[in-house]
Structure formats: structure tokens, C-alpha cells
Design a protein around this motif. Sequence first.
Motif, PDB file in Angstrom:
ATOM      1  N   LEU B  77       0.707  -1.408   0.132  1.00  0.00           N
ATOM      2  CA  LEU B  77      -0.137  -0.344   0.283  1.00  0.00           C
ATOM      3  C   LEU B  77       0.256   1.001  -0.055  1.00  0.00           C
ATOM      4  CD1 LEU B  77      -3.104  -0.340   2.857  1.00  0.00           C
ATOM      5  CD2 LEU B  77      -3.156   0.278   0.068  1.00  0.00           C
ATOM      6  N   GLN B  78       2.428   1.217   0.666  1.00  0.00           N
ATOM      7  CA  GLN B  78       2.815   2.499   1.420  1.00  0.00           C
ATOM      8  C   GLN B  78       3.710   3.064  -0.575  1.00  0.00           C
ATOM      9  OE1 GLN B  78       5.344   0.938   4.261  1.00  0.00           O
ATOM     10  NE2 GLN B  78       3.443   2.798   6.083  1.00  0.00           N
ATOM     11  N   GLN B  79       3.836   1.017  -1.388  1.00  0.00           N
ATOM     12  CA  GLN B  79       4.542   1.201  -2.483  1.00  0.00           C
ATOM     13  C   GLN B  79       4.065   2.229  -3.824  1.00  0.00           C
ATOM     14  OE1 GLN B  79       7.531   0.796  -3.157  1.00  0.00           O
ATOM     15  NE2 GLN B  79       7.562   0.726  -5.686  1.00  0.00           N
ATOM     16  N   GLU B  80       2.144   1.485  -2.923  1.00  0.00           N
ATOM     17  CA  GLU B  80       1.135   2.057  -4.206  1.00  0.00           C
ATOM     18  C   GLU B  80       0.856   3.845  -3.735  1.00  0.00           C
ATOM     19  OE1 GLU B  80      -1.574   2.754  -6.733  1.00  0.00           O
ATOM     20  OE2 GLU B  80      -1.940   2.905  -4.546  1.00  0.00           O
ATOM     21  N   ASN B  81       0.496   4.081  -2.765  1.00  0.00           N
ATOM     22  CA  ASN B  81       0.804   5.606  -2.936  1.00  0.00           C
ATOM     23  C   ASN B  81       1.457   6.231  -3.105  1.00  0.00           C
ATOM     24  OD1 ASN B  81      -2.080   4.611  -1.754  1.00  0.00           O
ATOM     25  ND2 ASN B  81      -0.979   4.381   0.499  1.00  0.00           N
ATOM     26  N   ALA B  82       3.198   5.600  -2.757  1.00  0.00           N
ATOM     27  CA  ALA B  82       4.352   6.786  -3.368  1.00  0.00           C
ATOM     28  C   ALA B  82       3.902   7.007  -4.908  1.00  0.00           C
ATOM     29  CB  ALA B  82       5.033   5.756  -2.547  1.00  0.00           C
ATOM     30  N   GLN B  83       3.743   5.600  -5.166  1.00  0.00           N
ATOM     31  CA  GLN B  83       4.102   5.290  -7.004  1.00  0.00           C
ATOM     32  C   GLN B  83       2.880   6.345  -7.667  1.00  0.00           C
ATOM     33  OE1 GLN B  83       6.697   4.253  -8.479  1.00  0.00           O
ATOM     34  NE2 GLN B  83       5.964   6.004 -10.578  1.00  0.00           N
ATOM     35  N   ALA B  84       1.473   6.428  -7.589  1.00  0.00           N
ATOM     36  CA  ALA B  84       0.609   7.025  -7.274  1.00  0.00           C
ATOM     37  C   ALA B  84       0.978   8.604  -7.412  1.00  0.00           C
ATOM     38  CB  ALA B  84      -0.899   7.282  -6.144  1.00  0.00           C
ATOM     39  N   GLU B  85       1.276   8.813  -6.209  1.00  0.00           N
ATOM     40  CA  GLU B  85       1.431  10.705  -5.608  1.00  0.00           C
ATOM     41  C   GLU B  85       3.716  11.017  -7.275  1.00  0.00           C
ATOM     42  OE1 GLU B  85       3.036  11.457  -1.587  1.00  0.00           O
ATOM     43  OE2 GLU B  85       1.691  10.649  -0.962  1.00  0.00           O
ATOM     44  N   ILE B  86       3.845  10.081  -7.466  1.00  0.00           N
ATOM     45  CA  ILE B  86       4.473  10.364  -8.152  1.00  0.00           C
ATOM     46  C   ILE B  86       4.151  10.545  -9.767  1.00  0.00           C
ATOM     47  CG2 ILE B  86       6.665   9.297  -9.623  1.00  0.00           C
ATOM     48  CD1 ILE B  86       7.963   7.856  -7.528  1.00  0.00           C
TER      49      ILE B  86
END
Lengths: 56, 135
Positions: B77-86
Amino acid sequence: MQPQAKLPANFWQCQAEPAAPVISSDADLADWIVDLAYAGRDCREKLAGAKAALGQ
Amino acid sequence: MRRVPQAAGKLMGILALIVSPLGKLIGILSLIAGVALGGYLLLKQHDADVLANQNLVTQKAIMAQQAKQAAATIAALQQENAQAEIDVVASASVKRTISNAPSSSSCAHSPAIGAALLGLQQPGSGHAAAGKASR
């Protein structure tokens, strides 16, 4: 025995496909292409996240 | 006074039975039955202990697996959220570049793009429409 995996709904909801717009300029077309690309990327990233969470 | 001889008589009878072959047989059979019953009860208790131990081990494995699953889910989830922001930042950056580019419409008004858009606006007949327009 494998416990039932429950993933957050976030992983199962891809961005909607951007509707084909009425295009009046190349910039509109380019914007739409970018939206399409990022919608697809969003879905692929979520699928990858779901797989990672499930250890696949 | 009569009861004492009667009790003594009964006691003598029991003793006689014990020392008789039948008494010995009954004793041996009782001993065998006792040993068998004791063994059965011991085995049953052992089986119950083994089963309880197995259940405990399984339960621990499930809990460990669930903890591992939860950690993997949080990390994903953290990885996905970070990627979404990028992605949001990157998309905005590309769109800024697009808006700064010289204005044109030759591509947007080309027959191929027209056919593609028409096809995509009509789900179900999209491929046919695009195919006809491009020929």
C-alpha cells in the motif's frame, strides 16, 4: 493451511478509462494520450501491489 | 454372637475363591483387563496431547502467516501510494510541457485520429469503425 488474504479495496479499483474527447487541437489529443497512459499505469501498479501483498 | 462366625465364614469363602484356580484365573484376567485399560487410557491421553500440540503449531503458523501477510499488504500500500503521487506529479509535468508546445491541429484533425476517436467513442463497433476509416 493458507489464511484467506484480504486486501484493501484500493488495490481493486483502477482509474476509469479516460473517455475519448472531442478533439480540437493536438494539445487536447496529447493530454488525452497522457491520461490514457497514466490510467493504464495506475491499474498496472495496483495489480503489481496486489501481487506483492499476496506474495506472488 | 452368630454374626461373627457368619462373617468369618464369608471371609473364608472369599479366601478359598482367591486361592482356587478359578480365583487365580479371575485375578489374572482382571490384571490383564486393568493393564489393557490403563494402556488404552494412556494412549488416548497421548493422542489428545499430540493433537493439541499439532493444533497449537498450526495456529502459530497461521498467525505468523497472517502477520507476514499484513506486513506485505502495508508495504504494498505504501509503495502504491508513493507511486501514485509520483504519477500525479509526472502527469502534470508532461501536461505542462504539452501546453507550452506550439499550437497545432494537424494531427488531431488527421483521418487516422478521427477514425480512432470515433471508434473509441462507439464501444462495441470501435475496431470495425477504425478499420473502415483507415482503408
